[in-house]
Write a protein that holds these residues in place. Structure first.
Motif, mmCIF file in Angstrom:
data_model
loop_
_atom_site.group_PDB
_atom_site.id
_atom_site.type_symbol
_atom_site.label_atom_id
_atom_site.label_comp_id
_atom_site.label_asym_id
_atom_site.label_seq_id
_atom_site.Cartn_x
_atom_site.Cartn_y
_atom_site.Cartn_z
ATOM 1 N N ALA A 1 0.850 -1.189 0.000
ATOM 2 C CA ALA A 1 0.000 0.000 0.000
ATOM 3 C C ALA A 1 0.883 1.236 0.000
ATOM 4 C CB ALA A 1 -0.908 -0.002 1.222
ATOM 5 N N VAL B 1 0.803 5.168 0.416
ATOM 6 C CA VAL B 1 -0.039 6.232 0.950
ATOM 7 C C VAL B 1 0.542 7.571 0.509
ATOM 8 C CG1 VAL B 1 -1.004 7.234 3.047
ATOM 9 C CG2 VAL B 1 -0.595 4.783 2.932
ATOM 10 N N VAL C 1 -4.603 5.923 -1.165
ATOM 11 C CA VAL C 1 -3.938 4.648 -0.917
ATOM 12 C C VAL C 1 -4.051 3.821 -2.195
ATOM 13 C CG1 VAL C 1 -3.859 2.575 0.502
ATOM 14 C CG2 VAL C 1 -4.584 4.738 1.508
ATOM 15 N N LEU D 1 -1.474 5.469 7.409
ATOM 16 C CA LEU D 1 -0.316 4.582 7.368
ATOM 17 C C LEU D 1 -0.228 3.724 8.626
ATOM 18 C CD1 LEU D 1 2.207 3.800 5.737
ATOM 19 C CD2 LEU D 1 3.429 5.566 6.991
ATOM 20 N N LEU E 1 -3.054 1.096 8.566
ATOM 21 C CA LEU E 1 -2.785 0.000 7.637
ATOM 22 C C LEU E 1 -1.744 -0.964 8.208
ATOM 23 C CD1 LEU E 1 -2.729 1.865 4.212
ATOM 24 C CD2 LEU E 1 -4.397 0.175 4.964
ATOM 25 N N ALA F 1 2.735 -1.448 4.116
ATOM 26 C CA ALA F 1 2.442 -0.094 3.648
ATOM 27 C C ALA F 1 3.650 0.794 3.795
ATOM 28 C CB ALA F 1 1.265 0.485 4.447
#
Length: 123
Positions: free
Chosen positions: A48, A50, A65, A108, A111, A118
């Protein structure tokens, strides 16, 4: 019909035995494998990313994201959890989560707490 069609674009379009044929997998539409394969493989590499964006949004800041390998339902559920944790609105469309406002650090950490790989991208 085009005169300069390449070899991959030509083929059977209709058969009297089975009816219409899928142009991608060359199977009858009833037994087409394309839609099942498209749903089975979500886009994204699993990391991921961000970011914070303002371009094309009327000066409003949005936390974005990208890169999650989730299907549409799971992406929507994750988006709902992130938006409720940040106390903001947003959307989940085309494999991208958007949360209104500058919540990149909070998204962040959320996640990472949920077990996703991430990282922060951009500025």
């Amino acid at each position: 019909m085009r005169k300069n069609a390449s070899a991959g674009e030509t083929g059977l379009v209709y058969s009297t035995d089975t009816g219409r044929m899928c142009p991608a997998c060359r199977q009858p539409l009833a037994a087409c494998l394309c839609k099942a394969l498209a749903k089975a493989v979500p886009a994204g590499d699993g990391t991921a990313r961000v970011t914070r964006e303002k371009q094309g949004r009327g000066g409003k800041t949005v936390t974005v994201v990208r890169g999650l390998a989730l299907d549409a339902e799971a992406l929507g559920a994750l988006g709902k959890r992130l938006r409720s944790a940040c106390g903001a609105g947003g959307t989940a469309k085309d494999g991208v989560l958007e949360v209104q406002g500058d919540h990149a650090d909070k998204v962040l950490t959320l996640l990472l707490a949920e077990g996703f790989k991430a990282k922060r991208a951009g500025g």
